[in-house]
Design a protein around this motif. Structure first.
Motif, PDB file in Angstrom:
ATOM      1  N   GLY A 288     -27.873 -32.690 -55.281  1.00 33.18           N
ATOM      2  CA  GLY A 288     -29.180 -32.035 -55.290  1.00 33.18           C
ATOM      3  C   GLY A 288     -29.070 -30.520 -55.163  1.00 33.18           C
ATOM      4  O   GLY A 288     -29.840 -29.775 -55.775  1.00 33.18           O
ATOM      5  N   MET A 289     -28.105 -30.073 -54.365  1.00 37.76           N
ATOM      6  CA  MET A 289     -27.901 -28.621 -54.216  1.00 37.76           C
ATOM      7  C   MET A 289     -27.483 -28.032 -55.562  1.00 37.76           C
ATOM      8  O   MET A 289     -27.976 -26.963 -55.966  1.00 37.76           O
ATOM      9  CB  MET A 289     -26.824 -28.361 -53.151  1.00 37.76           C
ATOM     10  N   ALA A 290     -26.597 -28.751 -56.258  1.00 38.80           N
ATOM     11  CA  ALA A 290     -26.142 -28.280 -57.580  1.00 38.80           C
ATOM     12  C   ALA A 290     -27.320 -28.258 -58.561  1.00 38.80           C
ATOM     13  O   ALA A 290     -27.484 -27.314 -59.340  1.00 38.80           O
ATOM     14  CB  ALA A 290     -25.017 -29.177 -58.090  1.00 38.80           C
ATOM     15  N   GLN A 291     -28.131 -29.293 -58.486  1.00 34.24           N
ATOM     16  CA  GLN A 291     -29.293 -29.395 -59.378  1.00 34.24           C
ATOM     17  C   GLN A 291     -30.284 -28.246 -59.138  1.00 34.24           C
ATOM     18  O   GLN A 291     -30.739 -27.588 -60.090  1.00 34.24           O
ATOM     19  CB  GLN A 291     -29.978 -30.743 -59.133  1.00 34.24           C
ATOM     20  N   LEU A 292     -30.615 -27.998 -57.884  1.00 35.01           N
ATOM     21  CA  LEU A 292     -31.588 -26.942 -57.571  1.00 35.01           C
ATOM     22  C   LEU A 292     -31.054 -25.564 -57.931  1.00 35.01           C
ATOM     23  O   LEU A 292     -31.768 -24.745 -58.525  1.00 35.01           O
ATOM     24  CB  LEU A 292     -31.962 -26.969 -56.089  1.00 35.01           C
ATOM     25  N   THR A 293     -29.797 -25.303 -57.577  1.00 30.91           N
ATOM     26  CA  THR A 293     -29.269 -23.955 -57.833  1.00 30.91           C
ATOM     27  C   THR A 293     -29.089 -23.715 -59.333  1.00 30.91           C
ATOM     28  O   THR A 293     -29.297 -22.597 -59.811  1.00 30.91           O
ATOM     29  CB  THR A 293     -27.969 -23.679 -57.044  1.00 30.91           C
ATOM     30  N   ALA A 294     -28.753 -24.777 -60.074  1.00 31.46           N
ATOM     31  CA  ALA A 294     -28.689 -24.636 -61.535  1.00 31.46           C
ATOM     32  C   ALA A 294     -30.077 -24.300 -62.072  1.00 31.46           C
ATOM     33  O   ALA A 294     -30.236 -23.456 -62.967  1.00 31.46           O
ATOM     34  CB  ALA A 294     -28.149 -25.919 -62.167  1.00 31.46           C
TER      35      ALA A 294
END
Ligand SMILES: *Cc1c(COP(=O)(O)O)cnc(C)c1O
Length: 369
Positions: A288-294
Motif C-alpha cells: 500500500g505504501m508503494a501504491q500511494l507513493t507511486a
C-alpha cells in the motif's frame, strides 16, 4: 482571583490545552453527508479488520464479563515478557499506549518540570504535559524529524521527561537506532526518556530494533508500544511499556487498578500469537505504501518517506480545503495543520481498493472535478 466561569478554576495548563482532535468517524460523515461506502484512512488503523484469533478470544472472554478483569494482566504480561526477553515486572499495561504517556506525566512531572519533545511530534505529548502543569519545550524539527542534537542542548536541571516517537506520527520519520541510543546514553540521570514505538512492528520487519536491549543499561528509559496499529485492536485500547522494574513500579502506583478490560486483555494476548495476521498486515502495508507513493509521484506531489502505516503528502496548498473536498467524495484522511504542517495531509495505508479510491478522489479534487 475573579471567577467568571468554571474555566477559571482549572489548572493553568488545562486552561491553555487544545483538545486532541481524532480522525473523523465514518458514522459521523455518513450522518452529515448521507454518504455510504466511505473510506477512512485517517487514524492509522489496521485496514485488514480484526484477526480471527483475537475475535475468538473475545468471544470466549464474554462469558466472564460479570467479573472484574485481572488487574495485573498476568497472561498478557507473561506473553510479552517471553516475546521480548524481559521480566514481567518490567511491563506496564495501559488503556492504549496513550495512557502510559499520561502515567509517566503523573508519576514524574510537577509544574516545576520541563518536558522536551519535537516540533511535528505526536499530539498527545503536549496534552499530558499541560494536564499536569509542566512546561513544554518544543524543539524545531530537522527535515520533519527529531533533531536529537538540538534536543540534547535543551536539557536543563528542570528537564524531567523527553518524548521521542520513533517512527514519528504524523511525519513517519525514523531515527537510526545508534543515534537514539547515543542520545539516551548522553542524558543525565534526572531525565526520563520515553521512546514511543507505536509503529515498531512495521519497522522491525526491515530493520533491527535494539531498544529493548538498552533497558539493561538505562534505568530511565521507557519504551511504549501498542496493539492499536499493527495488531488491529485500536477500539479495545491496549498498550504496554517496557522499562526498568523501578519505573514499572512507579507507573503501577498511579494507574487505575483495572485499566485494561477483560476483552482487551484476552484479545491482545491472542493477537500477539497471531503471526499470520501480523505478516499479512506488514505485507499489505508495504504494498500500500508503494501504491500511494507511486500515485503521489504521478500527481507530482512530494511526500515524507515514512516508516509507519501512514504517509504525509505535501499538497503545496491549504490541506484543510483539500480534506473537505475529499470528505464530500466519501474519503476521510487527516489534516495535520495542528502539527504545523498546514499544506500536508496524512493518509493511513488502506487496502489496495481503499488506496485506489483515495488516489482517484485526490486526483479529481486536485483537477477540481
Ligand atoms: C497511535 C499512536 C499512539 C497511541 O495509540 P494507542 O491507541 O493509545 O495505543 C502513541 N503514539 C503514537 C506516535 C501514535 O501514533
Amino acid at each position: 482571583m475573579t471567577i467568571n466561569t468554571v474555566y477559571d478554576l482549572a489548572v493553568a495548563g488545562v486552561q491553555k490545552s487544545i483538545p486532541y482532535k481524532a480522525g473523523k468517524p465514518i458514522e459521523e460523515l455518513e450522518r452529515e453527508l448521507g454518504l455510504t461506502n466511505i473510506v477512512k484512512l485517517a487514524s492509522n488503523e489496521n485496514p485488514l479488520g480484526m484477526g480471527q484469533k483475537a475475535r475468538a478470544a473475545i468471544e470466549s472472554a464474554i462469558a466472564d464479563l460479570t467479573l472484574y478483569p485481572d488487574g495485573s494482566g498476568f497472561h498478557l504480561k507473561q506473553a510479552l515478557a517471553e516475546k521480548f526477553s524481559v521480566q514481567a515486572d518490567q511491563i506496564t499495561l495501559g488503556n492504549g499506549s496513550n495512557e502510559l504517556l499520561e502515567l509517566v506525566a503523573r508519576a514524574f512531572l510537577t509544574p516545576d518540570c520541563e518536558v522536551i519533545f519535537s516540533q511535528h511530534a505526536f499530539a498527545v505529548y503536549p496534552i499530558v504535559t499541560q494536564a499536569v502543569g509542566a512546561k513544554a519545550v518544543v524543539v524545531p524539527a530537522l527535515h520533519y524529524g527529531h533533531d536529537l542534537q538540538a534536543m540534547l542542548t535543551r536539557v536543563t536541571e528542570k528537564t524531567r521527561v523527553i518524548f521521542i516517537a520513533n517512527p514519528n506520527n504524523p511525519t513517519g520519520t525514523l531515527l537510526a537506532q545508534k543515534d537514539v541510543e547515543a542520545f539516551i546514553a548522553a542524558l543525565p540521570s534526572h531525565v526520563i526518556c520515553v521512546l514511543d514505538e507505536a509503529y515498531f512492528e512495521f519497522v522491525s520487519q526491515s530493520e533491527t530494533i535494539d531498544s529493548v536491549s538498552w533497558l539493561k543499561h538505562y534505568p530511565n528509559l521507557v519504551i511504549t508500544r501498542t496493539f492499536s496499529k499493527a495488531y488491529g485492536l485500536a477500539g479495545l485500547r491496549v498498550g504496554y511499556s517496557l522499562s526498568s522494574v523501578e519505573i514499572a513500579d512507579l507507573l503501577n502506583r498511579v494507574r487505575q487498578p483495572f485499566n485494561n478490560n477483560s476483552l482487551a486483555l484476552a484479545a491482545a494476548h491472542a493477537a500477539l500469537e497471531d503471526t499470520d495476521y501480523l505478516q499479512r498486515t506488514i505485507a499489505n502495508n508495504t504494498a500500500g505504501m508503494a501504491q500511494l507513493t507511486a500515485g503521489f509521484a504521478e500527481l507530482n506531489l512530494m511526500w515524507i518517506p515514512s516508516a509507519g502505516n501512514f504517509v504525509s503528502v505535501d499538497l503545496k496548498q491549504d490541506g484543510k480545503a483539500i480534506y473537505d473536498k475529499l470528505l464530500r467524495k466519501g474519503v476521510i484522511v487527516r489534516p495535520v495543520d495542528v502539527y504545523e504542517m498546514p499544506t500536508f495531509l496524512r493518509i493511513s495505508i488502506g487496502t489496495q481498493q481503499e488506496n485506489a479510491t483515495f488516489l482517484k478522489a485526490l486526483k479529481d479534487v486536485l483537477a477540481d472535478v
